[in-house]
Design an enzyme around this catalytic site. Sequence first.
Site, PDB file in Angstrom:
ATOM      1  CD  GLU A 167     -39.460 -17.683  -1.402  1.00  0.00           C
ATOM      2  OE1 GLU A 167     -39.495 -17.372  -0.105  1.00  0.00           O
ATOM      3  OE2 GLU A 167     -39.657 -16.808  -2.314  1.00  0.00           O
ATOM      4  CG  ASP A 176     -38.719 -12.063   2.751  1.00  0.00           C
ATOM      5  OD1 ASP A 176     -38.563 -11.467   2.077  1.00  0.00           O
ATOM      6  OD2 ASP A 176     -39.737 -12.853   2.402  1.00  0.00           O
ATOM      7  CD  GLU A 230     -43.876 -10.254   1.567  1.00  0.00           C
ATOM      8  OE1 GLU A 230     -43.037  -9.873   0.584  1.00  0.00           O
ATOM      9  OE2 GLU A 230     -43.903 -11.437   1.892  1.00  0.00           O
TER      10      GLU A 230
END
Lengths: 678, 678
Positions: free
Chosen positions: B269, B342, B370
């Site tokens: 990333e 993820d 998240e």
Amino acid sequence: MHNFRSYIVIFLLFPLILFAESGSKLWLRFPNVKNGISADKIISKSKNPTLEIAKKELMNYWRGQTVELRTEKSLKNLKEGYTIKSSSEKIIISAAKESGLLYGVYHILRLQQTKADINNLNITEKPSYDVRILNHWDNLDGTIERGYAGHSLWKWEDLPNKISPRYEEYARANASIGINSVVLNNVNASPNMLRTDYLQKVKVLADLFRPYGIKVYLSVNFSSPKVLGGLENSDPLNKNVQQWWKEKASEIYKLIPDFGGFLVKANSEGQPGPQDYGRTHADGANMMADMLKPYGGIVMWRAFVYSPSKEDRAKQAYLEFVPLDGKFRDNVIIQIKNGPVDFQPREAFNPLFGALKKTSEMVEFQITQEYLGQNNHLVYLAPLFKETLDSDTYSDGKGSTISKITDGTLRHAKLTAISAVANIGEDENWTGHLFAQANWYAFGRLAWNHELTSEQIADEWIKMTFTNDKNFLNPVKEMMLSSRETAVDYMMPLGLHHIFAGTHHYGPEPWGDYKGGRPDWSPVYYHKADANGIGFDRTKTGSNAVSQYFPPLNETYGNIKTCPENLLLWFHHVPWDYQMKDGKTLWEELCFKYDTGVKNVREYQKTWDKMQPYIDEQRFAEVQAKLKIQAKDAVWWKDACLLYFQTFSKLTIPYEIERSVHELEDLKKIKLNMGHHN
Amino acid sequence: MHNFRSYIVIFLLFPLILFAESGSKLWLRFPNVKNGISADKIISKSKNPTLEIAKKELMNYWRGQTVELRTEKSLKNLKEGYTIKSSSEKIIISAAKESGLLYGVYHILRLQQTKADINNLNITEKPSYDVRILNHWDNLDGTIERGYAGHSLWKWEDLPNKISPRYEEYARANASIGINSVVLNNVNASPNMLRTDYLQKVKVLADLFRPYGIKVYLSVNFSSPKVLGGLENSDPLNKNVQQWWKEKASEIYKLIPDFGGFLVKANSEGQPGPQDYGRTHADGANMMADMLKPYGGIVMWRAFVYSPSKEDRAKQAYLEFVPLDGKFRDNVIIQIKNGPVDFQPREAFNPLFGALKKTSEMVEFQITQEYLGQNNHLVYLAPLFKETLDSDTYSDGKGSTISKITDGTLRHAKLTAISAVANIGEDENWTGHLFAQANWYAFGRLAWNHELTSEQIADEWIKMTFTNDKNFLNPVKEMMLSSRETAVDYMMPLGLHHIFAGTHHYGPEPWGDYKGGRPDWSPVYYHKADANGIGFDRTKTGSNAVSQYFPPLNETYGNIKTCPENLLLWFHHVPWDYQMKDGKTLWEELCFKYDTGVKNVREYQKTWDKMQPYIDEQRFAEVQAKLKIQAKDAVWWKDACLLYFQTFSKLTIPYEIERSVHELEDLKKIKLNMGHHN
């Protein structure tokens, strides 16, 4: 061969799928048949613009036997009514007036459209009311007070030269359900309405409406002589003022010989009126009535008056008007809202009905859903209208229903009328919500025949507007018939009233307490929730509004044990732990009512979603989208009211009930950006 | 007498009603007893800061018999574990290390708090993992990546001089559940973290944490030598770079002799890494490991790597790391997210587990929610953690669970560790949502003993945090235990994944298709809904990600008939009309799953509302408010996903299911104003 069949199926499905269906046709969906009856099968001796319309409708849409239209003076007792007699070869429609023949033609077209038997008819119809009138609250600038279907149909700037095709479509729709009168402008009237240039515009509309049997009326501003005529005042006893009105009447009738008359909101919510000069409502109404009398015009004088006094708002119209009983001219009729407050989801009926013994009375309903979810909520109003009309006032003993008082059967009345505030605007579908068309329809049908049931009217309307298919008809009818009670449940059950957010009256604001404003415009004035309980004490220990009702209603309403539970909080301040008839406490009952309202709307969503196969995609989708909003709003109402009232009751919301998804403090912050104009 | 009783009742109720209860005490609610045991009843020969803490806890909170704390070298096989033996007169806690004694003290305090029998104890505890570590994704500017409980606890600007009392409270909370390691900063690491001034700040925290048995670790930026040291590059084979790291390690260990090591996110990333210089992950990790080795430090190297290639994102970490197996130093451990994408509500386990046969592997969980409603949704994560740990990889035959692979029982490992991204911030209640405290607690408890059940942990946590009252304990436990599956149901049932709104990952955005952006950051990449069906084909006909699993899982997952239904759309593109095991079609099943999710949250609301009598008002109200949001969000998810997927399936949502209250087009317009920092 197999392929050929497929083609047919596809061809038949196309109209449903491809052609946009905005709802602009209302309930007037007679199939336009090329092979309808020919002109020579329509027998009519006289010629007249109204008859021409009747014949055109037949030629375009009638697929049955020969039709004869007979004008018969002997039927004048039926007023605008008619008879229909038929065999399999011929239908004869007879009426004293041409408008009656037109109504008869719409009657048989309705029978054809709803697939009724048309071969052995023997029908006699007489309208319940002489004047069946829509009040448009349209302003000259094109806005509509409490309008939720776009701006006004009337394009004042274009008139008198440019004429919208919708004027005639509007007139036809009214004629098809028997509406014969319209007030073109807002009761909060601009003096300019009476200006010569505007009257010339009004004349154009009157001329267009006349062949459809429709008379035009105007709301007038009581200050017109001063504001428009430049006079020193508008005192009804002032000779100059009287002269001004006399000349204005003359001017109007020269332009519009069948002009209907005036609707007046005087000394109410800031409007001028005779009391500004120390005169009474009778002084004001009579002066105007005298000026219209030579031409056959009438004055509809509104009883919707109240002032920020200490007196219960619900009592004020009665207190104002009862002393004037017998003092009004014959061509004055007092226009009374169905309830004593203001078009709430449910009110006790207005105690003025029956109380004016020597004065003509008419009901004012509200079709536009100011207090019933506006253009978003599906609320079929026939049950509300019927509830008022069927209410027994006991004014002349048992059976003195409001319908019998106002239609002249209980006391012989020279003048009978029924009115409602229209929900019509320039939206392509006319009324914002497709199902609001049913409320326009229902008012017209009840004005014609108040003995029709809500179900009969819904049945007709669904068949004409959507389909005769029972798979659609029955569930949708059931939804419509329960919808008003559902709205009461999620908004204001058990007699609660006027806990709407200020000015726009859309969402809930039970906490509303407008400091510095008029107390009687604050929700807290109406629900009076406190640690002990909730509701407006209108018994002898309170405002004693119950005393305005005839026996035995004063006692029935005044006693908490006999008061109907659906009006309990209208008449009583009730302890939170009061035991209701079903064994629940008041608090529990209130919670369950709100919850029931929410659940019912969710059921309507399911009902409607199942209807998708039966109708066109556009109307299906529009109603589906509106029901989503209604479902969200119902939860909003429930949460707002229960969380707020809970701050007083301090009681648990029963655990069977779906929990709130809002915080009271968040709900209090919601300020919708809505005026009371559209 | 009657009055006297009332006083007592009032007195007893007062603490519940009047005292604010912010949740700041977490589960550490041992009643602070003045008549606890006296110092002379605590027998301990050695002196040590950790033992001092243990004794202080006993003096403040222990109300039972004499406690003897014994340091016994013979117990070194238990590592940081301990034994507890008790009679009614005495409890003996024995451990090889002082930290073990502290853990033993928290153990008996927990027994006391949860009202367990403490008179006949014979307990032996050995931690499942050596390194039980929280990863803080805290930035030096005080923000937290994916932080939902306020800003960072670490006040870098105040350090090293000003010391927040919360640092020690934090360390105590961790010690009480066995967490012995913390990475202080974000894996997207600032090179500044290694600046001398920052290291001096880190030293202060390390000194504070040390007595609680906690070691400090840092995330490091691979470019630090270039950015911070001014070198020409950060190539791991560059001698200057190696020298820079060597000197940095020396500097760190001078300040913090027990410094734990580095956590590295490299070539992922956008983060720099060894591949920038044509080197492998092993080259990078080993270079760092060599520099830390002399001091006993370790490198946790993250396997969370993927690039915008045509290869299925879920396959990339495996493809990258399996060829490097055996090439890593002994003091390198590969940190692997539980799933290959993820931290989704549900993923298949990461196929890297077991596939690295000669390399230490550790799990990385995410405690911060998240992808699970952040600080608004009640989602108890122990079942998610357990689902991964209990997954059988079949790498070494049946029974090769991820817990056995990572805890060293399956293959003797020099280094065992388990990590999770923390959900801790400066909010008074530490974790934003009060029930998110349970997820911090559960991770610690499972890191200590991964054989504990989700229910055991919930039971402990509820008793310690709220009350032992069964009327509270049982319903709340039930709610917690089902809450993760409920979230899966209303967010992403049947193996759907990553259909969150971009960047913030809070709400639904299944229509997300970020043109010009990386395809693998778009929801449409993951669900692949089309006219035929929905789901990501990872079988042989698709990306063949199933091939990364050991037999028989490759076949089980690869065959639509044997693939577990809760992972169906993870591995298969499934026709809308595919028949599920319960006889429903896939489309119907999907609809019912979303609906079940909504209904369950509404049930949680009811459950919680009934808990009001048992706990303090503040915590009751806070959780109640959060559940309202969750209930609304669940409806939002359901409507968004079903209405969107319906545009492909073209099928009716079963009528048993509550209808949507949103319009798809409106939902698409929602843009939450949320960054991915708090």
